[in-house]
Write an enzyme that holds these catalytic residues in place. Structure first.
Site, PDB file in Angstrom:
ATOM      1  N   TYR A 134     -38.432  30.861  -5.692  1.00  0.00           N
ATOM      2  CA  TYR A 134     -37.529  30.006  -6.480  1.00  0.00           C
ATOM      3  C   TYR A 134     -36.269  30.771  -6.893  1.00  0.00           C
ATOM      4  O   TYR A 134     -35.140  30.292  -6.719  1.00  0.00           O
ATOM      5  CB  TYR A 134     -38.304  29.501  -7.699  1.00  0.00           C
ATOM      6  CG  TYR A 134     -37.459  28.901  -8.791  1.00  0.00           C
ATOM      7  CD1 TYR A 134     -36.814  27.681  -8.616  1.00  0.00           C
ATOM      8  CD2 TYR A 134     -37.302  29.562 -10.019  1.00  0.00           C
ATOM      9  CE1 TYR A 134     -36.035  27.140  -9.632  1.00  0.00           C
ATOM     10  CE2 TYR A 134     -36.539  29.020 -11.030  1.00  0.00           C
ATOM     11  CZ  TYR A 134     -35.902  27.811 -10.836  1.00  0.00           C
ATOM     12  OH  TYR A 134     -35.133  27.280 -11.833  1.00  0.00           O
ATOM     13  N   ARG A 172     -40.517  35.644 -25.400  1.00  0.00           N
ATOM     14  CA  ARG A 172     -39.616  35.738 -24.240  1.00  0.00           C
ATOM     15  C   ARG A 172     -38.497  34.718 -24.375  1.00  0.00           C
ATOM     16  O   ARG A 172     -37.328  35.004 -24.143  1.00  0.00           O
ATOM     17  CB  ARG A 172     -40.408  35.514 -22.946  1.00  0.00           C
ATOM     18  CG  ARG A 172     -39.530  35.520 -21.722  1.00  0.00           C
ATOM     19  CD  ARG A 172     -40.311  35.502 -20.397  1.00  0.00           C
ATOM     20  NE  ARG A 172     -39.388  35.247 -19.318  1.00  0.00           N
ATOM     21  CZ  ARG A 172     -39.148  34.046 -18.816  1.00  0.00           C
ATOM     22  NH1 ARG A 172     -39.818  32.988 -19.235  1.00  0.00           N
ATOM     23  NH2 ARG A 172     -38.253  33.881 -17.871  1.00  0.00           N
TER      24      ARG A 172
HETATM   25  N1  LIG Z   1     -35.539  23.610 -17.595  1.00  0.00           N
HETATM   26  C1  LIG Z   1     -35.128  24.874 -17.676  1.00  0.00           C
HETATM   27  O1  LIG Z   1     -35.294  25.535 -18.707  1.00  0.00           O
HETATM   28  C2  LIG Z   1     -34.405  25.501 -16.501  1.00  0.00           C
HETATM   29  C3  LIG Z   1     -34.225  26.896 -16.488  1.00  0.00           C
HETATM   30  C4  LIG Z   1     -33.537  27.468 -15.423  1.00  0.00           C
HETATM   31  C5  LIG Z   1     -33.018  26.666 -14.420  1.00  0.00           C
HETATM   32  N2  LIG Z   1     -33.246  25.319 -14.463  1.00  0.00           N
HETATM   33  C6  LIG Z   1     -32.711  24.505 -13.360  1.00  0.00           C
HETATM   34  O2  LIG Z   1     -32.089  23.345 -13.886  1.00  0.00           O
HETATM   35  C7  LIG Z   1     -32.343  22.232 -13.028  1.00  0.00           C
HETATM   36  C8  LIG Z   1     -32.987  21.110 -13.822  1.00  0.00           C
HETATM   37  O3  LIG Z   1     -34.176  21.595 -14.405  1.00  0.00           O
HETATM   38  P1  LIG Z   1     -35.295  20.607 -14.966  1.00  0.00           P
HETATM   39  O4  LIG Z   1     -36.096  21.392 -15.931  1.00  0.00           O
HETATM   40  O5  LIG Z   1     -34.691  19.322 -15.378  1.00  0.00           O
HETATM   41  O6  LIG Z   1     -36.150  20.404 -13.643  1.00  0.00           O
HETATM   42  P2  LIG Z   1     -37.069  19.147 -13.247  1.00  0.00           P
HETATM   43  O7  LIG Z   1     -38.073  19.661 -12.280  1.00  0.00           O
HETATM   44  O8  LIG Z   1     -37.548  18.447 -14.456  1.00  0.00           O
HETATM   45  O9  LIG Z   1     -36.034  18.204 -12.483  1.00  0.00           O
HETATM   46  C9  LIG Z   1     -35.601  18.450 -11.171  1.00  0.00           C
HETATM   47  C10 LIG Z   1     -35.304  17.118 -10.521  1.00  0.00           C
HETATM   48  O10 LIG Z   1     -34.899  17.373  -9.170  1.00  0.00           O
HETATM   49  C11 LIG Z   1     -35.448  16.348  -8.365  1.00  0.00           C
HETATM   50  N3  LIG Z   1     -35.612  16.806  -6.984  1.00  0.00           N
HETATM   51  C12 LIG Z   1     -36.522  17.699  -6.501  1.00  0.00           C
HETATM   52  N4  LIG Z   1     -36.434  17.774  -5.160  1.00  0.00           N
HETATM   53  C13 LIG Z   1     -35.435  16.922  -4.783  1.00  0.00           C
HETATM   54  C14 LIG Z   1     -34.891  16.556  -3.544  1.00  0.00           C
HETATM   55  N5  LIG Z   1     -35.334  17.075  -2.375  1.00  0.00           N
HETATM   56  N6  LIG Z   1     -33.895  15.654  -3.531  1.00  0.00           N
HETATM   57  C15 LIG Z   1     -33.427  15.103  -4.693  1.00  0.00           C
HETATM   58  N7  LIG Z   1     -33.911  15.406  -5.908  1.00  0.00           N
HETATM   59  C16 LIG Z   1     -34.919  16.312  -5.950  1.00  0.00           C
HETATM   60  C17 LIG Z   1     -36.792  16.018  -8.978  1.00  0.00           C
HETATM   61  O11 LIG Z   1     -37.224  14.719  -8.617  1.00  0.00           O
HETATM   62  C18 LIG Z   1     -36.506  16.170 -10.458  1.00  0.00           C
HETATM   63  O12 LIG Z   1     -36.191  14.929 -11.067  1.00  0.00           O
HETATM   64  C19 LIG Z   1     -33.208  22.741 -11.894  1.00  0.00           C
HETATM   65  O13 LIG Z   1     -32.367  23.042 -10.791  1.00  0.00           O
HETATM   66  C20 LIG Z   1     -33.815  24.006 -12.443  1.00  0.00           C
HETATM   67  O14 LIG Z   1     -34.120  24.930 -11.422  1.00  0.00           O
HETATM   68  C21 LIG Z   1     -33.927  24.732 -15.456  1.00  0.00           C
END
Ligand SMILES: NC(=O)c1ccc[n+]([C@@H]2O[C@H](COP(=O)([O-])OP(=O)(O)OC[C@H]3O[C@@H](n4cnc5c(N)ncnc54)[C@H](O)[C@@H]3O)[C@@H](O)[C@H]2O)c1
Length: 270
Positions: A134, A172
Protein backbone atom coordinates in the site's frame (compact mmCIF):
# COMPACT_ATOMS: atom_id res chain seq x y z
CA UNK A 1 -12.06 26.71 -9.07
CA UNK A 2 -15.73 25.94 -9.56
CA UNK A 3 -16.05 22.33 -10.70
CA UNK A 4 -14.35 19.70 -8.58
CA UNK A 5 -14.42 15.90 -8.75
CA UNK A 6 -13.93 13.80 -5.62
CA UNK A 7 -13.02 10.13 -6.17
CA UNK A 8 -13.48 7.63 -3.36
CA UNK A 9 -16.59 9.58 -2.35
CA UNK A 10 -18.21 6.51 -0.77
CA UNK A 11 -15.32 6.08 1.67
CA UNK A 12 -14.75 7.32 5.20
CA UNK A 13 -12.97 10.56 4.31
CA UNK A 14 -15.16 11.12 1.24
CA UNK A 15 -18.29 10.88 3.36
CA UNK A 16 -17.06 13.59 5.76
CA UNK A 17 -15.86 15.82 2.93
CA UNK A 18 -19.25 15.65 1.21
CA UNK A 19 -20.55 17.61 4.21
CA UNK A 20 -17.51 19.78 4.93
CA UNK A 21 -17.11 20.93 1.32
CA UNK A 22 -20.80 21.65 0.78
CA UNK A 23 -21.18 25.05 -0.85
CA UNK A 24 -17.42 25.61 -1.22
CA UNK A 25 -17.37 24.77 -4.94
CA UNK A 26 -20.21 25.41 -7.36
CA UNK A 27 -20.13 21.76 -8.44
CA UNK A 28 -18.70 18.92 -6.35
CA UNK A 29 -19.01 15.83 -8.49
CA UNK A 30 -18.75 12.55 -6.59
CA UNK A 31 -17.33 9.30 -7.94
CA UNK A 32 -16.66 5.82 -6.62
CA UNK A 33 -16.85 2.22 -7.77
CA UNK A 34 -19.47 1.74 -5.05
CA UNK A 35 -22.79 3.45 -5.71
CA UNK A 36 -23.51 6.25 -3.26
CA UNK A 37 -26.62 6.09 -1.16
CA UNK A 38 -28.60 9.14 -0.07
CA UNK A 39 -27.57 11.64 -2.71
CA UNK A 40 -28.73 15.17 -1.98
CA UNK A 41 -30.49 17.14 -4.72
CA UNK A 42 -27.38 19.24 -5.37
CA UNK A 43 -25.05 16.20 -5.51
CA UNK A 44 -23.98 14.56 -8.74
CA UNK A 45 -22.61 11.00 -8.80
CA UNK A 46 -20.64 9.32 -11.60
CA UNK A 47 -19.82 5.64 -11.06
CA UNK A 48 -16.31 4.75 -12.19
CA UNK A 49 -13.85 1.95 -11.58
CA UNK A 50 -10.43 3.60 -11.42
CA UNK A 51 -8.93 0.61 -13.21
CA UNK A 52 -10.94 1.49 -16.34
CA UNK A 53 -9.55 4.56 -18.15
CA UNK A 54 -12.72 5.19 -20.19
CA UNK A 55 -14.82 5.25 -17.03
CA UNK A 56 -12.35 7.55 -15.29
CA UNK A 57 -12.38 9.90 -18.29
CA UNK A 58 -16.17 10.13 -18.08
CA UNK A 59 -15.93 11.07 -14.41
CA UNK A 60 -13.20 13.64 -15.02
CA UNK A 61 -14.57 15.38 -18.14
CA UNK A 62 -15.44 19.01 -17.46
CA UNK A 63 -13.92 19.49 -14.01
CA UNK A 64 -11.11 21.90 -13.12
CA UNK A 65 -9.85 20.15 -10.02
CA UNK A 66 -9.78 16.64 -8.56
CA UNK A 67 -9.57 15.38 -4.99
CA UNK A 68 -8.27 11.85 -5.51
CA UNK A 69 -9.25 9.72 -2.52
CA UNK A 70 -10.29 6.57 -4.37
CA UNK A 71 -8.40 3.32 -4.05
CA UNK A 72 -7.43 0.62 -1.60
CA UNK A 73 -6.74 2.43 1.68
CA UNK A 74 -4.94 -0.23 3.76
CA UNK A 75 -2.52 -3.09 3.16
CA UNK A 76 -3.98 -5.74 0.85
CA UNK A 77 -2.65 -8.35 -1.59
CA UNK A 78 -0.99 -6.99 -4.72
CA UNK A 79 -3.90 -8.32 -6.80
CA UNK A 80 -6.05 -5.64 -5.14
CA UNK A 81 -3.50 -2.83 -4.78
CA UNK A 82 -2.35 -3.02 -8.40
CA UNK A 83 -5.62 -2.30 -10.26
CA UNK A 84 -6.93 0.37 -7.86
CA UNK A 85 -3.79 2.21 -6.75
CA UNK A 86 -1.27 1.65 -9.54
CA UNK A 87 -3.34 1.36 -12.73
CA UNK A 88 -6.11 3.44 -11.16
CA UNK A 89 -3.82 6.27 -10.12
CA UNK A 90 -2.20 6.33 -13.56
CA UNK A 91 -5.64 6.48 -15.16
CA UNK A 92 -6.64 9.35 -12.90
CA UNK A 93 -3.63 11.51 -13.78
CA UNK A 94 -3.80 10.57 -17.45
CA UNK A 95 -7.52 11.42 -17.64
CA UNK A 96 -6.74 14.73 -15.88
CA UNK A 97 -4.15 15.54 -18.55
CA UNK A 98 -6.43 14.58 -21.44
CA UNK A 99 -9.25 16.74 -20.11
CA UNK A 100 -7.21 19.82 -19.21
CA UNK A 101 -7.75 19.56 -15.46
CA UNK A 102 -5.73 22.25 -13.62
CA UNK A 103 -5.23 20.71 -10.18
CA UNK A 104 -5.06 17.27 -8.59
CA UNK A 105 -4.92 16.76 -4.83
CA UNK A 106 -3.66 13.23 -4.21
CA UNK A 107 -4.42 11.43 -0.95
CA UNK A 108 -1.03 9.95 -0.22
CA UNK A 109 -0.20 8.34 3.09
CA UNK A 110 2.19 8.38 6.03
CA UNK A 111 2.91 4.76 5.03
CA UNK A 112 5.17 6.10 2.25
CA UNK A 113 7.58 6.85 5.13
CA UNK A 114 6.58 4.07 7.54
CA UNK A 115 10.04 2.55 8.00
CA UNK A 116 11.55 5.69 9.54
CA UNK A 117 12.31 5.32 13.21
CA UNK A 118 10.15 7.30 15.53
CA UNK A 119 13.09 9.15 17.08
CA UNK A 120 13.86 10.80 13.72
CA UNK A 121 12.19 13.90 12.37
CA UNK A 122 11.58 13.58 8.63
CA UNK A 123 10.67 16.17 6.07
CA UNK A 124 9.33 15.70 2.57
CA UNK A 125 12.78 15.71 0.97
CA UNK A 126 13.84 12.46 2.68
CA UNK A 127 13.96 9.19 0.73
CA UNK A 128 10.72 7.23 0.72
CA UNK A 129 10.74 4.14 2.98
CA UNK A 130 7.35 2.47 2.41
CA UNK A 131 6.16 -0.07 4.96
CA UNK A 132 3.70 -2.02 2.78
CA UNK A 133 2.55 -2.68 -0.77
CA UNK A 134 0.00 0.00 0.00
CA UNK A 135 2.77 2.46 0.95
CA UNK A 136 4.65 1.61 -2.24
CA UNK A 137 1.51 2.37 -4.27
CA UNK A 138 1.25 5.79 -2.61
CA UNK A 139 4.91 6.51 -3.40
CA UNK A 140 4.08 5.60 -7.00
CA UNK A 141 1.17 8.06 -6.93
CA UNK A 142 3.47 10.83 -5.65
CA UNK A 143 5.92 10.06 -8.46
CA UNK A 144 3.11 10.18 -11.02
CA UNK A 145 2.08 13.56 -9.61
CA UNK A 146 5.62 14.93 -10.06
CA UNK A 147 5.76 13.57 -13.61
CA UNK A 148 2.43 15.10 -14.66
CA UNK A 149 3.35 18.39 -12.97
CA UNK A 150 6.79 18.68 -14.55
CA UNK A 151 5.95 17.31 -17.99
CA UNK A 152 2.45 18.64 -18.56
CA UNK A 153 2.07 21.54 -16.12
CA UNK A 154 -0.65 20.01 -13.94
CA UNK A 155 -0.72 21.53 -10.44
CA UNK A 156 -0.39 18.71 -7.90
CA UNK A 157 -0.51 18.55 -4.12
CA UNK A 158 0.25 15.19 -2.48
CA UNK A 159 -0.97 15.03 1.10
CA UNK A 160 0.64 12.27 3.18
CA UNK A 161 -2.36 11.82 5.40
CA UNK A 162 -1.55 10.61 8.89
CA UNK A 163 -4.76 9.45 10.54
CA UNK A 164 -8.05 11.18 9.77
CA UNK A 165 -10.41 11.00 12.75
CA UNK A 166 -12.19 13.32 15.16
CA UNK A 167 -9.52 12.65 17.77
CA UNK A 168 -6.36 10.52 18.10
CA UNK A 169 -7.18 7.08 19.52
CA UNK A 170 -3.73 5.89 20.67
CA UNK A 171 -0.20 7.20 21.15
CA UNK A 172 0.93 6.57 17.57
CA UNK A 173 -2.04 8.62 16.39
CA UNK A 174 -0.99 11.43 18.79
CA UNK A 175 1.94 11.93 16.42
CA UNK A 176 0.14 11.56 13.08
CA UNK A 177 -3.47 12.69 13.65
CA UNK A 178 -5.27 15.12 11.34
CA UNK A 179 -8.65 16.62 12.13
CA UNK A 180 -11.30 16.75 9.39
CA UNK A 181 -11.19 20.58 9.31
CA UNK A 182 -7.41 20.61 8.93
CA UNK A 183 -7.57 18.17 6.02
CA UNK A 184 -10.15 20.42 4.36
CA UNK A 185 -7.71 23.33 4.79
CA UNK A 186 -4.92 21.38 3.03
CA UNK A 187 -7.21 20.22 0.23
CA UNK A 188 -8.33 23.77 -0.40
CA UNK A 189 -4.68 24.89 -0.56
CA UNK A 190 -4.12 22.16 -3.14
CA UNK A 191 -7.03 23.28 -5.28
CA UNK A 192 -6.84 27.04 -4.81
CA UNK A 193 -3.30 28.22 -3.98
CA UNK A 194 -2.29 30.45 -6.89
CA UNK A 195 1.35 29.35 -7.12
CA UNK A 196 1.17 25.60 -6.59
CA UNK A 197 3.10 23.42 -9.04
CA UNK A 198 4.12 20.21 -7.26
CA UNK A 199 4.31 19.82 -3.51
CA UNK A 200 4.28 17.02 -0.98
CA UNK A 201 3.02 17.84 2.52
CA UNK A 202 2.14 15.91 5.64
CA UNK A 203 -1.54 15.68 6.46
CA UNK A 204 -1.14 16.31 10.18
CA UNK A 205 -2.73 18.66 12.69
CA UNK A 206 -0.81 20.74 15.25
CA UNK A 207 0.63 17.69 17.02
CA UNK A 208 3.23 18.38 19.70
CA UNK A 209 4.57 14.81 19.28
CA UNK A 210 4.80 14.95 15.49
CA UNK A 211 7.60 13.06 13.74
CA UNK A 212 7.40 15.26 10.64
CA UNK A 213 8.81 18.54 9.46
CA UNK A 214 5.83 20.04 7.65
CA UNK A 215 7.57 23.23 6.50
CA UNK A 216 6.28 22.79 2.95
CA UNK A 217 2.68 22.96 4.17
CA UNK A 218 3.34 26.00 6.36
CA UNK A 219 5.02 27.75 3.43
CA UNK A 220 1.78 27.29 1.48
CA UNK A 221 -0.18 28.97 4.29
CA UNK A 222 -1.39 25.91 6.21
CA UNK A 223 -2.32 26.80 9.79
CA UNK A 224 -3.65 23.66 11.52
CA UNK A 225 -6.17 24.18 14.29
CA UNK A 226 -6.49 20.64 15.68
CA UNK A 227 -4.24 19.97 18.70
CA UNK A 228 -3.60 16.30 19.46
CA UNK A 229 -2.50 17.20 22.98
CA UNK A 230 -6.09 18.23 23.79
CA UNK A 231 -7.03 14.53 23.47
CA UNK A 232 -4.10 12.98 25.34
CA UNK A 233 -6.19 11.26 28.01
CA UNK A 234 -8.34 9.48 25.39
CA UNK A 235 -5.27 8.41 23.43
CA UNK A 236 -3.59 7.06 26.57
CA UNK A 237 -6.72 5.10 27.42
CA UNK A 238 -6.78 3.66 23.88
CA UNK A 239 -3.10 2.81 24.04
CA UNK A 240 -3.55 0.94 27.33
CA UNK A 241 -5.83 -1.53 25.54
CA UNK A 242 -3.20 -2.39 22.89
CA UNK A 243 -0.82 -5.33 23.27
CA UNK A 244 2.87 -4.27 23.16
CA UNK A 245 4.42 -4.77 19.72
CA UNK A 246 8.17 -3.90 19.78
CA UNK A 247 8.59 -3.80 15.99
CA UNK A 248 5.47 -1.72 15.38
CA UNK A 249 6.46 0.59 18.23
CA UNK A 250 9.92 1.18 16.76
CA UNK A 251 8.81 2.59 13.40
CA UNK A 252 6.43 5.34 12.26
CA UNK A 253 4.24 2.92 10.28
CA UNK A 254 3.33 0.90 13.38
CA UNK A 255 1.60 -2.39 12.59
CA UNK A 256 2.10 -1.83 8.85
CA UNK A 257 5.81 -2.40 9.64
CA UNK A 258 5.44 -5.41 11.92
CA UNK A 259 2.99 -7.30 9.69
CA UNK A 260 4.88 -9.95 7.67
CA UNK A 261 8.18 -8.66 9.15
CA UNK A 262 11.08 -11.12 8.95
CA UNK A 263 14.48 -10.70 10.61
CA UNK A 264 16.20 -8.25 12.94
CA UNK A 265 14.52 -4.82 13.19
CA UNK A 266 17.77 -3.24 14.46
CA UNK A 267 19.21 -3.64 10.96
CA UNK A 268 16.18 -2.21 9.13
CA UNK A 269 14.51 1.06 8.35
CA UNK A 270 16.07 4.49 8.51
N1 LIG B 1 -8.34 7.47 6.56
C1 LIG B 1 -7.08 7.81 6.81
O1 LIG B 1 -6.72 8.14 7.95
C2 LIG B 1 -6.07 7.84 5.68
C3 LIG B 1 -4.70 7.92 6.00
C4 LIG B 1 -3.78 7.97 4.96
C5 LIG B 1 -4.21 7.97 3.64
N2 LIG B 1 -5.55 7.86 3.38
C6 LIG B 1 -5.97 7.83 1.98
O2 LIG B 1 -7.08 8.68 1.79
C7 LIG B 1 -7.99 8.10 0.86
C8 LIG B 1 -9.37 7.98 1.49
O3 LIG B 1 -9.26 7.20 2.66
P1 LIG B 1 -10.54 6.55 3.35
O4 LIG B 1 -10.17 6.29 4.76
O5 LIG B 1 -11.76 7.34 3.05
O6 LIG B 1 -10.59 5.17 2.57
P2 LIG B 1 -11.86 4.24 2.28
O7 LIG B 1 -11.33 2.87 2.08
O8 LIG B 1 -12.90 4.45 3.31
O9 LIG B 1 -12.39 4.81 0.89
C9 LIG B 1 -11.77 4.54 -0.33
C10 LIG B 1 -12.83 4.54 -1.41
O10 LIG B 1 -12.20 4.23 -2.65
C11 LIG B 1 -13.09 3.40 -3.38
N3 LIG B 1 -12.36 2.56 -4.33
C12 LIG B 1 -11.56 1.49 -4.06
N4 LIG B 1 -11.16 0.91 -5.21
C13 LIG B 1 -11.70 1.64 -6.23
C14 LIG B 1 -11.66 1.53 -7.63
N5 LIG B 1 -10.97 0.54 -8.26
N6 LIG B 1 -12.33 2.43 -8.36
C15 LIG B 1 -13.05 3.43 -7.75
N7 LIG B 1 -13.13 3.59 -6.42
C16 LIG B 1 -12.46 2.69 -5.66
C17 LIG B 1 -13.80 2.55 -2.35
O11 LIG B 1 -15.03 2.06 -2.84
C18 LIG B 1 -13.95 3.51 -1.19
O12 LIG B 1 -15.22 4.15 -1.19
C19 LIG B 1 -7.40 6.77 0.45
O13 LIG B 1 -6.70 6.94 -0.77
C20 LIG B 1 -6.43 6.44 1.56
O14 LIG B 1 -5.37 5.63 1.11
C21 LIG B 1 -6.47 7.78 4.36
Amino acid sequence: MEKVLMTGAAGGIGGRLRTLLKGVYRELRLSDVTTLAGLAKDEQFVAADLADLAQVERAVAGVEGIIHLGGVSIEKPWSMIHPANIVGCYNLFEAARRHGVRRVVFASSNHVMGFYRRRRRVGTDALVRPDSRYGVSKAFGEALGAFYADKYGLGVLCIRIGNFTDKPVDMRRMSIWISPDDLVQLIRIGLEHPDLRYEVVYGASDNARSWWDNAAAFRLGYRPKGRAEDHLADAQAGQAKLAPNPIADMFEGGPFCSDEFVGDPETRGA
